[in-house]
Design a protein around this motif. Structure first.
Motif, PDB file in Angstrom:
ATOM      1  N   LEU A 198     -26.399  69.883  35.473  1.00 31.17           N
ATOM      2  CA  LEU A 198     -25.626  69.000  36.333  1.00 31.17           C
ATOM      3  C   LEU A 198     -24.186  68.937  35.837  1.00 31.17           C
ATOM      4  N   ASN A 199     -23.265  68.710  36.765  1.00 32.96           N
ATOM      5  CA  ASN A 199     -21.829  68.627  36.427  1.00 32.96           C
ATOM      6  C   ASN A 199     -21.384  69.858  35.633  1.00 32.96           C
ATOM      7  N   TYR A 200     -21.808  71.007  36.069  1.00 28.70           N
ATOM      8  CA  TYR A 200     -21.562  72.239  35.311  1.00 28.70           C
ATOM      9  C   TYR A 200     -20.112  72.703  35.484  1.00 28.70           C
ATOM     10  N   THR A 201     -19.478  73.051  34.372  1.00 26.59           N
ATOM     11  CA  THR A 201     -18.094  73.534  34.406  1.00 26.59           C
ATOM     12  C   THR A 201     -17.917  74.841  33.638  1.00 26.59           C
ATOM     13  N   GLY A 202     -18.993  75.433  33.156  1.00 30.65           N
ATOM     14  CA  GLY A 202     -18.873  76.618  32.308  1.00 30.65           C
ATOM     15  C   GLY A 202     -18.969  77.937  33.035  1.00 30.65           C
ATOM     16  N   TYR A 203     -18.649  77.964  34.302  1.00 32.16           N
ATOM     17  CA  TYR A 203     -18.777  79.191  35.080  1.00 32.16           C
ATOM     18  C   TYR A 203     -17.981  80.342  34.475  1.00 32.16           C
ATOM     19  N   ALA A 204     -18.576  81.532  34.506  1.00 35.30           N
ATOM     20  CA  ALA A 204     -17.910  82.711  33.951  1.00 35.30           C
ATOM     21  C   ALA A 204     -16.735  83.158  34.815  1.00 35.30           C
ATOM     22  N   ASN A 205     -16.836  82.954  36.124  1.00 34.98           N
ATOM     23  CA  ASN A 205     -15.842  83.523  37.035  1.00 34.98           C
ATOM     24  C   ASN A 205     -15.130  82.495  37.906  1.00 34.98           C
ATOM     25  N   PHE A 206     -15.386  81.211  37.665  1.00 36.97           N
ATOM     26  CA  PHE A 206     -14.794  80.159  38.490  1.00 36.97           C
ATOM     27  C   PHE A 206     -14.291  79.009  37.632  1.00 36.97           C
ATOM     28  N   ASN A 207     -13.282  78.337  38.142  1.00 35.20           N
ATOM     29  CA  ASN A 207     -12.835  77.066  37.578  1.00 35.20           C
ATOM     30  C   ASN A 207     -13.289  75.950  38.499  1.00 35.20           C
ATOM     31  N   SER A 208     -13.804  74.869  37.915  1.00 32.32           N
ATOM     32  CA  SER A 208     -14.209  73.707  38.684  1.00 32.32           C
ATOM     33  C   SER A 208     -13.013  72.781  38.820  1.00 32.32           C
ATOM     34  N   THR A 209     -12.576  72.532  40.063  1.00 35.00           N
ATOM     35  CA  THR A 209     -11.369  71.747  40.294  1.00 35.00           C
ATOM     36  C   THR A 209     -11.680  70.567  41.209  1.00 35.00           C
ATOM     37  N   GLY A 210     -10.689  69.717  41.416  1.00 29.48           N
ATOM     38  CA  GLY A 210     -10.868  68.581  42.305  1.00 29.48           C
ATOM     39  C   GLY A 210     -11.460  67.392  41.563  1.00 29.48           C
ATOM     40  N   ALA A 211     -11.674  66.310  42.306  1.00 28.81           N
ATOM     41  CA  ALA A 211     -12.149  65.066  41.702  1.00 28.81           C
ATOM     42  C   ALA A 211     -13.621  65.119  41.335  1.00 28.81           C
ATOM     43  N   GLY A 212     -14.410  65.888  42.068  1.00 31.13           N
ATOM     44  CA  GLY A 212     -15.850  65.937  41.826  1.00 31.13           C
ATOM     45  C   GLY A 212     -16.277  67.163  41.055  1.00 31.13           C
ATOM     46  N   THR A 213     -17.585  67.358  40.977  1.00 26.14           N
ATOM     47  CA  THR A 213     -18.140  68.488  40.250  1.00 26.14           C
ATOM     48  C   THR A 213     -19.197  69.173  41.096  1.00 26.14           C
ATOM     49  N   THR A 214     -19.679  70.286  40.572  1.00 24.25           N
ATOM     50  CA  THR A 214     -20.777  71.015  41.204  1.00 24.25           C
ATOM     51  C   THR A 214     -21.949  71.095  40.229  1.00 24.25           C
TER      52      THR A 214
END
Length: 237
Positions: free
Chosen positions: A38-54
């Motif tokens: 949950l709330n993952y931000t360690g993607y190899a090829n993407f940056n997580s941006t914006g107010a929320g998470t994926t």
């Protein structure tokens, strides 16, 4: 004759694509060792941006079925946005298409919003920008100068994964990052998988190929005549 042959060779080199095909592909299966997060931000090829998470979701977790792993665009809390961490160059005339699979949340009811788009390094000219969300290409902007573009839609909660795409023909050279996101904001969002980016040089028109083939035929005929002329030349006494 050498000048004619050189000119034809240069024409062929000009028409041949400098690059073609898929320049990026990611199915998220290798993320986090294949485990959900949950709330993952360690993607190899993407940056997580914006107010929320994926959320990164492995097949079977949270009652979600996907091939390997997929991404819930409305994370915990969401909604989130993913932007490619790398940028990709394109040339004037290139055909650019971003393809991705979107499925329903597989939870609750109703539908969820999603969007996909491009951010450009500077103002570029896009020709025939459009989307394919239902099996047919639909052009939205015949020509537009812009630094970014997004297209949004929605998917019902029980919809199976299906392939969608956005596309354009480059009216000028530039570079892009692509992005995905959702505005559903209820912590249960659309699912993203199987992302690919194709940047291809245009295929020459049939008339252009015919001209080239005709030109090479002339070169071949001239070379054969030259060989015959040399063979028929009488030997010196």
């Amino acid at each position: 004759m050498k000048k004619l042959f050189a000119a034809l060779a240069l024409s062929a080199a000009t028409l041949a694509p400098a690059h073609a095909g898929v320049v990026f592909s990611d199915n998220f299966d290798a993320e986090n060792g294949g485990a959900s997060a949950l709330n993952y931000t360690g993607y190899a090829n993407f940056n997580s941006t914006g107010a929320g998470t994926t959320d990164l979701v492995a097949n079977g977790d949270f009652s979600i079925n996907c091939s390997g792993s997929c991404v819930d665009l409305d994370g915990s809390p969401g909604p989130g946005e993913l932007v490619s961490s790398s940028s990709f160059a394109f040339n004037t005339g290139d055909l650019v298409r971003l393809t991705f699979d979107i499925g329903g949340s597989q939870r609750r009811s109703g539908s969820d919003n999603f969007f996909a788009g491009f951010n450009f390094g500077s103002t570029v000219t896009m020709n025939d920008y459009g989307f394919n969300f239902t099996g047919s290409d639909i052009v939205v902007f015949p020509t537009v100068d812009t630094t970014s573009v997004t297209t949004s839609s929605s998917v019902v909660f029980d919809a199976a994964f299906s392939s969608r795409s956005i596309f354009f023909t480059a009216g000028s050279a530039g570079s892009l990052n692509f992005l995905f996101g959702s505005n559903s904001a209820d912590n249960v969002g659309p699912l993203l998988d199987n992302v690919s980016l194709d940047i291809s040089a245009p295929v020459p028109e049939p008339a252009t190929w015919a001209f080239m083939i005709f030109g090479f035929g002339l070169v071949g005929s001239a070379l054969r005549r030259n060989r015959k002329s040399l063979t028929a030349k009488p030997a010196l006494a």
